[in-house]
Design a protein around this motif. Structure first.
Motif, PDB file in Angstrom:
ATOM      1  N   VAL A 156     145.323 -19.890  95.959  1.00 64.56           N
ATOM      2  CA  VAL A 156     146.310 -20.660  96.706  1.00 64.56           C
ATOM      3  C   VAL A 156     145.700 -21.027  98.053  1.00 64.56           C
ATOM      4  O   VAL A 156     145.332 -20.145  98.834  1.00 64.56           O
ATOM      5  CB  VAL A 156     147.616 -19.866  96.898  1.00 64.56           C
ATOM      6  CG1 VAL A 156     148.610 -20.663  97.726  1.00 64.56           C
ATOM      7  CG2 VAL A 156     148.206 -19.477  95.563  1.00 64.56           C
ATOM      8  N   ALA A 199     146.554 -22.829 101.444  1.00 64.18           N
ATOM      9  CA  ALA A 199     147.649 -23.324 102.280  1.00 64.18           C
ATOM     10  C   ALA A 199     147.073 -24.187 103.393  1.00 64.18           C
ATOM     11  O   ALA A 199     146.058 -23.837 103.997  1.00 64.18           O
ATOM     12  CB  ALA A 199     148.433 -22.163 102.871  1.00 64.18           C
ATOM     13  N   SER A 204     148.280 -25.972 106.903  1.00 66.08           N
ATOM     14  CA  SER A 204     149.367 -26.053 107.880  1.00 66.08           C
ATOM     15  C   SER A 204     149.423 -27.449 108.477  1.00 66.08           C
ATOM     16  O   SER A 204     148.553 -28.283 108.254  1.00 66.08           O
ATOM     17  CB  SER A 204     149.178 -25.008 108.976  1.00 66.08           C
ATOM     18  OG  SER A 204     148.061 -25.341 109.760  1.00 66.08           O
ATOM     19  N   TYR A 210     143.516 -23.911 107.544  1.00 65.13           N
ATOM     20  CA  TYR A 210     143.487 -23.553 106.132  1.00 65.13           C
ATOM     21  C   TYR A 210     143.632 -22.043 105.970  1.00 65.13           C
ATOM     22  O   TYR A 210     143.142 -21.273 106.781  1.00 65.13           O
ATOM     23  CB  TYR A 210     142.173 -23.983 105.488  1.00 65.13           C
ATOM     24  CG  TYR A 210     141.901 -25.452 105.587  1.00 65.13           C
ATOM     25  CD1 TYR A 210     142.669 -26.365 104.877  1.00 65.13           C
ATOM     26  CD2 TYR A 210     140.877 -25.935 106.395  1.00 65.13           C
ATOM     27  CE1 TYR A 210     142.424 -27.721 104.961  1.00 65.13           C
ATOM     28  CE2 TYR A 210     140.627 -27.297 106.487  1.00 65.13           C
ATOM     29  CZ  TYR A 210     141.399 -28.177 105.768  1.00 65.13           C
ATOM     30  OH  TYR A 210     141.157 -29.516 105.854  1.00 65.13           O
ATOM     31  N   ALA A 211     144.283 -21.650 104.878  1.00 64.46           N
ATOM     32  CA  ALA A 211     144.372 -20.243 104.511  1.00 64.46           C
ATOM     33  C   ALA A 211     144.121 -20.153 103.011  1.00 64.46           C
ATOM     34  O   ALA A 211     144.778 -20.828 102.226  1.00 64.46           O
ATOM     35  CB  ALA A 211     145.744 -19.682 104.855  1.00 64.46           C
ATOM     36  N   ASN A 219     144.237 -17.778  99.857  1.00 64.10           N
ATOM     37  CA  ASN A 219     144.877 -16.539  99.404  1.00 64.10           C
ATOM     38  C   ASN A 219     145.376 -15.698 100.581  1.00 64.10           C
ATOM     39  O   ASN A 219     145.117 -14.508 100.696  1.00 64.10           O
ATOM     40  CB  ASN A 219     143.937 -15.715  98.518  1.00 64.10           C
ATOM     41  CG  ASN A 219     143.756 -16.348  97.166  1.00 64.10           C
ATOM     42  OD1 ASN A 219     144.575 -17.134  96.714  1.00 64.10           O
ATOM     43  ND2 ASN A 219     142.657 -16.013  96.511  1.00 64.10           N
ATOM     44  N   ARG A 220     146.054 -16.336 101.502  1.00 72.65           N
ATOM     45  CA  ARG A 220     146.675 -15.749 102.690  1.00 72.65           C
ATOM     46  C   ARG A 220     145.693 -15.236 103.729  1.00 72.65           C
ATOM     47  O   ARG A 220     146.076 -14.494 104.625  1.00 72.65           O
ATOM     48  CB  ARG A 220     147.653 -14.635 102.299  1.00 72.65           C
ATOM     49  CG  ARG A 220     148.800 -15.141 101.472  1.00 72.65           C
ATOM     50  CD  ARG A 220     149.790 -14.066 101.214  1.00 72.65           C
ATOM     51  NE  ARG A 220     150.885 -14.619 100.411  1.00 72.65           N
ATOM     52  CZ  ARG A 220     151.972 -13.962 100.126  1.00 72.65           C
ATOM     53  NH1 ARG A 220     152.147 -12.731 100.567  1.00 72.65           N
ATOM     54  NH2 ARG A 220     152.908 -14.513  99.392  1.00 72.65           N
ATOM     55  N   HIS A 221     144.430 -15.602 103.634  1.00 74.18           N
ATOM     56  CA  HIS A 221     143.444 -15.251 104.666  1.00 74.18           C
ATOM     57  C   HIS A 221     143.118 -16.530 105.440  1.00 74.18           C
ATOM     58  O   HIS A 221     142.563 -17.469 104.879  1.00 74.18           O
ATOM     59  CB  HIS A 221     142.162 -14.689 104.061  1.00 74.18           C
ATOM     60  CG  HIS A 221     142.349 -13.380 103.337  1.00 74.18           C
ATOM     61  ND1 HIS A 221     143.508 -12.645 103.373  1.00 74.18           N
ATOM     62  CD2 HIS A 221     141.506 -12.678 102.557  1.00 74.18           C
ATOM     63  CE1 HIS A 221     143.382 -11.561 102.658  1.00 74.18           C
ATOM     64  NE2 HIS A 221     142.173 -11.552 102.128  1.00 74.18           N
ATOM     65  N   VAL A 222     143.483 -16.546 106.714  1.00 71.16           N
ATOM     66  CA  VAL A 222     143.291 -17.732 107.543  1.00 71.16           C
ATOM     67  C   VAL A 222     141.810 -17.906 107.828  1.00 71.16           C
ATOM     68  O   VAL A 222     141.113 -16.956 108.198  1.00 71.16           O
ATOM     69  CB  VAL A 222     144.091 -17.606 108.866  1.00 71.16           C
ATOM     70  CG1 VAL A 222     143.851 -18.810 109.761  1.00 71.16           C
ATOM     71  CG2 VAL A 222     145.571 -17.430 108.577  1.00 71.16           C
ATOM     72  N   SER A 235     148.879 -25.904  98.643  1.00 74.72           N
ATOM     73  CA  SER A 235     150.219 -25.822  99.210  1.00 74.72           C
ATOM     74  C   SER A 235     150.142 -26.377 100.631  1.00 74.72           C
ATOM     75  O   SER A 235     149.819 -25.664 101.573  1.00 74.72           O
ATOM     76  CB  SER A 235     150.690 -24.370  99.216  1.00 74.72           C
ATOM     77  OG  SER A 235     151.953 -24.274  99.796  1.00 74.72           O
TER      78      SER A 235
END
Length: 139
Positions: free
Chosen positions: A61, A63, A65, A70-71, A73-76, A104
Motif C-alpha cells: 500500500v 499512500a 498525501s 509518500y508512505a 506500508n505505513r512507513h513514511v 491510496s
C-alpha cells in the motif's frame, strides 16, 4: 416607314461580377474562421460502489498525501524521488513479481505524485497496480 415596335432586349444577368463578389466573400470567411478544438470530453467515470476487494497476500500500500509525501506500508519516506520510492517498493516486494501495488492517494494530491508512484512501480518491476477508493456518501 417602319411602324413596328422595337423588341425589348432580353435582360442579361452578368455572372462575372457576382462570381467575383462571392469569391471575395468566401476568401474573407475562410480567413476569419477560427478552428477551435474541443477542450472537454464527455466521459462516464466508473463509480466506486463495488463490493470490498479481497485481500491479496502480497500487496504493498503506497499512500500519497496532499503535500506529496509518500508512505510505503505505513512507513513514511524521507525523500520524494522516484528512485528512493522504487528502491522502497523493491524492498517491500521481497522479490515477488506478483505483488499488487495499491495506490491510496489523497483527493488533493497532485497528478504528478501519483504518476511518480506508477513510474517507481515500473522501475521496481511491479506491473500490477490498483487504486484505493472510498464509497460515495450516497451509498
Amino acid at each position: 416607314m417602319n411602324f413596328q415596335r422595337p423588341r425589348p432586349e432580353e435582360p442579361e444577368i452578368n455572372l462575372i461580377p457576382l462570381i467575383d463578389v462571392l469569391l471575395v466573400i468566401l476568401i474573407f470567411l475562410m480567413i476569419t474562421t477560427t478552428y477551435s478544438k474541443y477542450t472537454e470530453l464527455k466521459i462516464n467515470l466508473p463509480t466506486a460502489n463495488a463490493p470490498k476487494a479481497e485481500h491479496y497476500p502480497h500487496e504493498i500500500v503506497v499512500a500519497v498525501s496532499s503535500d506529496g509525501t509518500y508512505a510505503v506500508n505505513r512507513h513514511v519516506l524521507p525523500s520524494r524521488s522516484v528512485a528512493d520510492l522504487a528502491s522502497s517498493l523493491t524492498q517491500a516486494a521481497k522479490g515477488n513479481a506478483n505483488t499488487m501495488v495499491v495506490i491510496s492517494a489523497d483527493a488533493q494530491s497532485t497528478q504528478q505524485s501519483v504518476i511518480n508512484v506508477m513510474e517507481a512501480a515500473r522501475v521496481a518491476g511491479l506491473s500490477q497496480l490498483t487504486f484505493a477508493t472510498q464509497r460515495s456518501p450516497g451509498s
